[in-house]
Design a protein around this motif. Structure first.
Motif, PDB file in Angstrom:
ATOM      1  N   PRO A 149      -1.809   0.708   5.840  1.00 47.22           N
ATOM      2  CA  PRO A 149      -0.999   1.871   5.460  1.00 47.22           C
ATOM      3  C   PRO A 149       0.121   1.459   4.504  1.00 47.22           C
ATOM      4  O   PRO A 149       0.782   0.441   4.710  1.00 47.22           O
ATOM      5  CB  PRO A 149      -0.421   2.361   6.797  1.00 47.22           C
ATOM      6  N   GLY A 150       0.310   2.229   3.435  1.00 51.02           N
ATOM      7  CA  GLY A 150       1.376   1.947   2.480  1.00 51.02           C
ATOM      8  C   GLY A 150       1.071   0.850   1.484  1.00 51.02           C
ATOM      9  O   GLY A 150       1.940   0.488   0.680  1.00 51.02           O
ATOM     10  N   ALA A 151      -0.148   0.307   1.500  1.00 45.36           N
ATOM     11  CA  ALA A 151      -0.469  -0.792   0.592  1.00 45.36           C
ATOM     12  C   ALA A 151      -0.474  -0.356  -0.866  1.00 45.36           C
ATOM     13  O   ALA A 151      -0.267  -1.169  -1.762  1.00 45.36           O
ATOM     14  CB  ALA A 151      -1.828  -1.387   0.955  1.00 45.36           C
ATOM     15  N   GLY A 152      -0.672   0.928  -1.111  1.00 48.74           N
ATOM     16  CA  GLY A 152      -0.709   1.410  -2.489  1.00 48.74           C
ATOM     17  C   GLY A 152       0.604   1.165  -3.213  1.00 48.74           C
ATOM     18  O   GLY A 152       0.615   0.733  -4.370  1.00 48.74           O
ATOM     19  N   VAL A 200      -5.772   2.897  -3.252  1.00 44.23           N
ATOM     20  CA  VAL A 200      -6.306   2.457  -4.546  1.00 44.23           C
ATOM     21  C   VAL A 200      -7.035   3.577  -5.279  1.00 44.23           C
ATOM     22  O   VAL A 200      -7.823   3.320  -6.186  1.00 44.23           O
ATOM     23  CB  VAL A 200      -7.239   1.236  -4.377  1.00 44.23           C
ATOM     24  N   GLY A 201      -6.792   4.781  -4.888  1.00 44.39           N
ATOM     25  CA  GLY A 201      -7.392   5.929  -5.564  1.00 44.39           C
ATOM     26  C   GLY A 201      -6.714   6.223  -6.888  1.00 44.39           C
ATOM     27  O   GLY A 201      -6.087   5.341  -7.503  1.00 44.39           O
ATOM     28  N   PRO A 202      -6.775   7.475  -7.354  1.00 45.28           N
ATOM     29  CA  PRO A 202      -6.196   7.827  -8.652  1.00 45.28           C
ATOM     30  C   PRO A 202      -4.708   7.544  -8.748  1.00 45.28           C
ATOM     31  O   PRO A 202      -4.177   7.359  -9.853  1.00 45.28           O
ATOM     32  CB  PRO A 202      -6.483   9.335  -8.761  1.00 45.28           C
ATOM     33  N   GLY A 203      -4.008   7.507  -7.608  1.00 44.33           N
ATOM     34  CA  GLY A 203      -2.563   7.262  -7.645  1.00 44.33           C
ATOM     35  C   GLY A 203      -2.193   5.853  -8.058  1.00 44.33           C
ATOM     36  O   GLY A 203      -1.052   5.602  -8.469  1.00 44.33           O
ATOM     37  N   PRO A 211     -15.895   4.846   1.201  1.00 44.27           N
ATOM     38  CA  PRO A 211     -15.405   5.296  -0.120  1.00 44.27           C
ATOM     39  C   PRO A 211     -15.902   4.367  -1.230  1.00 44.27           C
ATOM     40  O   PRO A 211     -15.123   3.666  -1.892  1.00 44.27           O
ATOM     41  CB  PRO A 211     -13.881   5.247   0.039  1.00 44.27           C
ATOM     42  N   LEU A 212     -17.218   4.364  -1.417  1.00 40.88           N
ATOM     43  CA  LEU A 212     -17.826   3.435  -2.373  1.00 40.88           C
ATOM     44  C   LEU A 212     -17.433   3.738  -3.815  1.00 40.88           C
ATOM     45  O   LEU A 212     -17.589   2.883  -4.696  1.00 40.88           O
ATOM     46  CB  LEU A 212     -19.351   3.460  -2.227  1.00 40.88           C
ATOM     47  N   GLN A 213     -16.915   4.927  -4.060  1.00 37.93           N
ATOM     48  CA  GLN A 213     -16.502   5.266  -5.427  1.00 37.93           C
ATOM     49  C   GLN A 213     -15.306   4.425  -5.879  1.00 37.93           C
ATOM     50  O   GLN A 213     -14.987   4.366  -7.067  1.00 37.93           O
ATOM     51  CB  GLN A 213     -16.169   6.756  -5.516  1.00 37.93           C
ATOM     52  N   LEU A 214     -14.646   3.754  -4.932  1.00 35.78           N
ATOM     53  CA  LEU A 214     -13.486   2.931  -5.267  1.00 35.78           C
ATOM     54  C   LEU A 214     -13.868   1.480  -5.558  1.00 35.78           C
ATOM     55  O   LEU A 214     -13.006   0.645  -5.817  1.00 35.78           O
ATOM     56  CB  LEU A 214     -12.472   2.959  -4.115  1.00 35.78           C
ATOM     57  N   LEU A 215     -15.174   1.183  -5.509  1.00 33.69           N
ATOM     58  CA  LEU A 215     -15.600  -0.203  -5.675  1.00 33.69           C
ATOM     59  C   LEU A 215     -15.174  -0.771  -7.027  1.00 33.69           C
ATOM     60  O   LEU A 215     -14.699  -1.910  -7.103  1.00 33.69           O
ATOM     61  CB  LEU A 215     -17.129  -0.294  -5.531  1.00 33.69           C
ATOM     62  N   ALA A 216     -15.333  -0.010  -8.091  1.00 35.27           N
ATOM     63  CA  ALA A 216     -15.015  -0.531  -9.425  1.00 35.27           C
ATOM     64  C   ALA A 216     -13.555  -0.959  -9.512  1.00 35.27           C
ATOM     65  O   ALA A 216     -13.235  -2.028 -10.050  1.00 35.27           O
ATOM     66  CB  ALA A 216     -15.335   0.520 -10.493  1.00 35.27           C
ATOM     67  N   LYS A 217     -12.648  -0.139  -8.955  1.00 37.57           N
ATOM     68  CA  LYS A 217     -11.236  -0.499  -9.023  1.00 37.57           C
ATOM     69  C   LYS A 217     -10.930  -1.701  -8.130  1.00 37.57           C
ATOM     70  O   LYS A 217     -10.130  -2.575  -8.475  1.00 37.57           O
ATOM     71  CB  LYS A 217     -10.356   0.695  -8.636  1.00 37.57           C
ATOM     72  N   LEU A 218     -11.586  -1.776  -6.971  1.00 38.03           N
ATOM     73  CA  LEU A 218     -11.390  -2.934  -6.095  1.00 38.03           C
ATOM     74  C   LEU A 218     -11.863  -4.216  -6.779  1.00 38.03           C
ATOM     75  O   LEU A 218     -11.204  -5.266  -6.677  1.00 38.03           O
ATOM     76  CB  LEU A 218     -12.152  -2.738  -4.783  1.00 38.03           C
ATOM     77  N   LEU A 219     -12.995  -4.144  -7.474  1.00 38.87           N
ATOM     78  CA  LEU A 219     -13.493  -5.322  -8.178  1.00 38.87           C
ATOM     79  C   LEU A 219     -12.528  -5.744  -9.291  1.00 38.87           C
ATOM     80  O   LEU A 219     -12.320  -6.936  -9.531  1.00 38.87           O
ATOM     81  CB  LEU A 219     -14.874  -5.038  -8.770  1.00 38.87           C
ATOM     82  N   GLU A 220     -11.928  -4.764  -9.949  1.00 45.79           N
ATOM     83  CA  GLU A 220     -10.968  -5.075 -11.009  1.00 45.79           C
ATOM     84  C   GLU A 220      -9.729  -5.746 -10.420  1.00 45.79           C
ATOM     85  O   GLU A 220      -9.213  -6.726 -10.962  1.00 45.79           O
ATOM     86  CB  GLU A 220     -10.586  -3.795 -11.766  1.00 45.79           C
ATOM     87  N   PHE A 265     -11.361   1.963   6.844  1.00 43.74           N
ATOM     88  CA  PHE A 265     -11.195   2.326   5.432  1.00 43.74           C
ATOM     89  C   PHE A 265     -10.433   3.639   5.250  1.00 43.74           C
ATOM     90  O   PHE A 265     -10.394   4.182   4.147  1.00 43.74           O
ATOM     91  CB  PHE A 265     -12.574   2.439   4.769  1.00 43.74           C
ATOM     92  N   ALA A 266      -9.797   4.109   6.313  1.00 40.60           N
ATOM     93  CA  ALA A 266      -9.154   5.421   6.264  1.00 40.60           C
ATOM     94  C   ALA A 266      -8.072   5.507   5.194  1.00 40.60           C
ATOM     95  O   ALA A 266      -7.894   6.551   4.543  1.00 40.60           O
ATOM     96  CB  ALA A 266      -8.574   5.753   7.641  1.00 40.60           C
ATOM     97  N   TYR A 267      -7.309   4.424   4.984  1.00 44.45           N
ATOM     98  CA  TYR A 267      -6.185   4.465   4.040  1.00 44.45           C
ATOM     99  C   TYR A 267      -6.566   3.998   2.634  1.00 44.45           C
ATOM    100  O   TYR A 267      -5.734   4.063   1.726  1.00 44.45           O
ATOM    101  CB  TYR A 267      -5.041   3.576   4.556  1.00 44.45           C
ATOM    102  N   LEU A 268      -7.794   3.523   2.456  1.00 47.60           N
ATOM    103  CA  LEU A 268      -8.159   2.975   1.154  1.00 47.60           C
ATOM    104  C   LEU A 268      -8.088   4.004   0.020  1.00 47.60           C
ATOM    105  O   LEU A 268      -7.553   3.697  -1.055  1.00 47.60           O
ATOM    106  CB  LEU A 268      -9.561   2.361   1.222  1.00 47.60           C
ATOM    107  N   PRO A 269      -8.566   5.254   0.208  1.00 49.02           N
ATOM    108  CA  PRO A 269      -8.481   6.213  -0.900  1.00 49.02           C
ATOM    109  C   PRO A 269      -7.051   6.483  -1.352  1.00 49.02           C
ATOM    110  O   PRO A 269      -6.802   6.636  -2.563  1.00 49.02           O
ATOM    111  CB  PRO A 269      -9.133   7.478  -0.314  1.00 49.02           C
ATOM    112  N   SER A 270      -6.106   6.534  -0.432  1.00 49.18           N
ATOM    113  CA  SER A 270      -4.721   6.785  -0.837  1.00 49.18           C
ATOM    114  C   SER A 270      -4.076   5.545  -1.447  1.00 49.18           C
ATOM    115  O   SER A 270      -3.130   5.657  -2.238  1.00 49.18           O
ATOM    116  CB  SER A 270      -3.895   7.259   0.367  1.00 49.18           C
TER     117      SER A 270
END
Length: 435
Positions: free
Chosen positions: A308-311, A23-26, A132-141, A16-21
């Protein structure tokens, strides 16, 4: 020896290392995209339902929603059906524990393994809280968005990124509506064939007879559906007992063996600890939802949010979808108008048929009566076929009484272990010396 390997837990976290970058705020989901897809999906569902309205009772009655609802209501109050469901659940739980945690609930050494695993489960849940469970809502969306895209592309048979996809889809909707109206007209014309003055005079009486026979057909269809549901429940429980408990109930002594296995499993389950910190349980459930959402995004959108780069790829796709949906308003309106058009067409056909449907009514009545007879025969056949199973006697409910179930935390951890293996090929459970 059995353990939940710490090194493999760390390997899981590293995925999950790249998940915050990514699907995070960016990553910004274009406003209105999900609501536009929802509106289009709802209109499409309504149109499909309207275009598939059954035009006859007869042989189709068993598949009608009313018959299915009646069968479900009957099954819910059926003690045999409930006992079969309870057996299937118990046997499936035993199979899940063995497959997910390597814990044989029927083994004499199960108690020792449970004592070793419980502290490890608590440590595993602490590690899951580091995701990074704080990203769950965006992943579900994103997962919901992907499911809607997949559904729309499958049902409309269009490529949402094609320039004229909305026009092509609207054309197909129009063609389907024209075809449905044509089918109604053909059915009406067929019903009118052979009408004569005598049939017209008898129209009201035959219409009443038809209504009664159709009601009988529906009742028989409900009975048939209920019998089929029992057959399916019986087959599921029999197979689950074979796989999860290792018992073939059809063999001589099968029920005695089943009673012994259930008693052993109940004793094991009754000694399993189950008290977990609510926050730890929340972390486990969130992790399971996160993995499921990631798999859905990969399947429906073709992008791995952990790569990596999925964002950048996700952002580009979301913007492309938003652009495509901007031209879908006429299509949504066309789909939303289908139910009213079908209601009008069916209403016109019913009014025309009521004016003189003596011969047609007689034919339909005969069809309804034949459907009722066929439903009764099928239901009787299913009941006779299932009566031979010892699981349908009173013994099953008696042997299940008081048997405790496997505590929920254990079942969830077992399911999570299989989920991790399926998603990443990581086997959290190790047998032998701990690494």
């Amino acid at each position: 020896m059995i353990c939940i390997c710490y090194k493999r837990q760390q390997e899981l976290l590293a995925r999950f290392a790249y998940l915050p970058s990514n699907v995070g705020p960016g990553l910004v989901i274009p406003p209105g995209l999900l609501s536009a897809l929802n509106s289009l999906g709802s209109a499409l569902a309504g149109a499909n339902a309207a275009l598939s309205v059954p035009l006859a009772m007869g042989a189709n009655a068993a598949a009608s929603p009313a018959a299915q609802a009646a069968a479900a209501a009957a099954a819910s109050g059926n003690a045999q059906a409930q006992a079969l469901a309870q057996l299937a659940a118990a046997a499936s739980a035993a199979a899940s524990m063995n497959a997910g945690l390597g814990l044989n609930m029927l083994s004499p050494g199960a108690g020792g393994m449970i004592g070793s695993l419980w502290p490890m489960i608590a440590e595993l849940l602490k590690q899951l809280a580091l995701l990074p469970l704080q990203l769950l809502a965006k992943l579900l969306e994103l997962a919901k968005l992907g499911e809607l895209v997949e559904k729309l592309q499958d049902l409309l048979d269009v490529d949402l990124e094609a320039p004229d996809w909305a026009k092509d889809a609207a054309k197909k909707v129009g063609e389907a509506l024209d075809e449905a109206k044509d089918n109604i007209a053909k059915a009406l014309a067929a019903a009118q064939e052979g009408l004569d003055d005598a049939a017209k005079a008898a129209g009201d009486a035959l219409a009443k007879l038809l209504a009664q026979l159709q009601a009988n057909a529906l009742a028989q269809a409900a009975a048939q559906a209920s019998a089929m549901a029992q057959e399916q429940a019986l087959a599921a429980a029999t197979a689950a007992a074979q796989v999860g408990l290792g018992v073939n109930v059809a063999l001589p002594g099968g029920m005695a063996a089943l009673a012994q296995q259930l008693a052993t499993m109940g004793a094991t389950a009754g000694g399993m600890p189950s008290a977990l910190d609510p926050l730890a349980m929340a972390a486990l459930l969130a992790a399971m939802q996160m993995l499921a959402a990631i798999e859905t995004i990969k399947r429906t959108l073709g992008i791995d949010p952990l790569a990596p780069g999925a964002g950048a790829a996700l952002s580009s796709l979301l913007n492309s979808l938003a652009s495509a949906l901007s031209q879908a308003l006429p299509l949504t309106a066309a789909l939303a108008a289908v139910p009213a058009a079908m209601t009008a067409a069916l209403g016109g056909a019913a009014a025309a048929g009521l004016g003189g449907s003596g011969a047609a009514g007689a034919g339909a009545a005969a069809g309804a009566g034949a459907g009722a007879s066929a439903g009764a025969a099928a239901a009787a056949g299913l009941s006779a076929g299932g009566a031979a199973s010892p699981l349908l006697g009173p013994a099953l409910a008696q042997m299940l009484a008081g048997v405790p179930g496997v505590p929920l935390p254990w079942l969830l951890v077992a399911a999570f272990a299989k989920q991790v293996e399926s998603c990443f090929g990581i086997q959290l459970i190790a047998h032998g010396p701990c690494e």
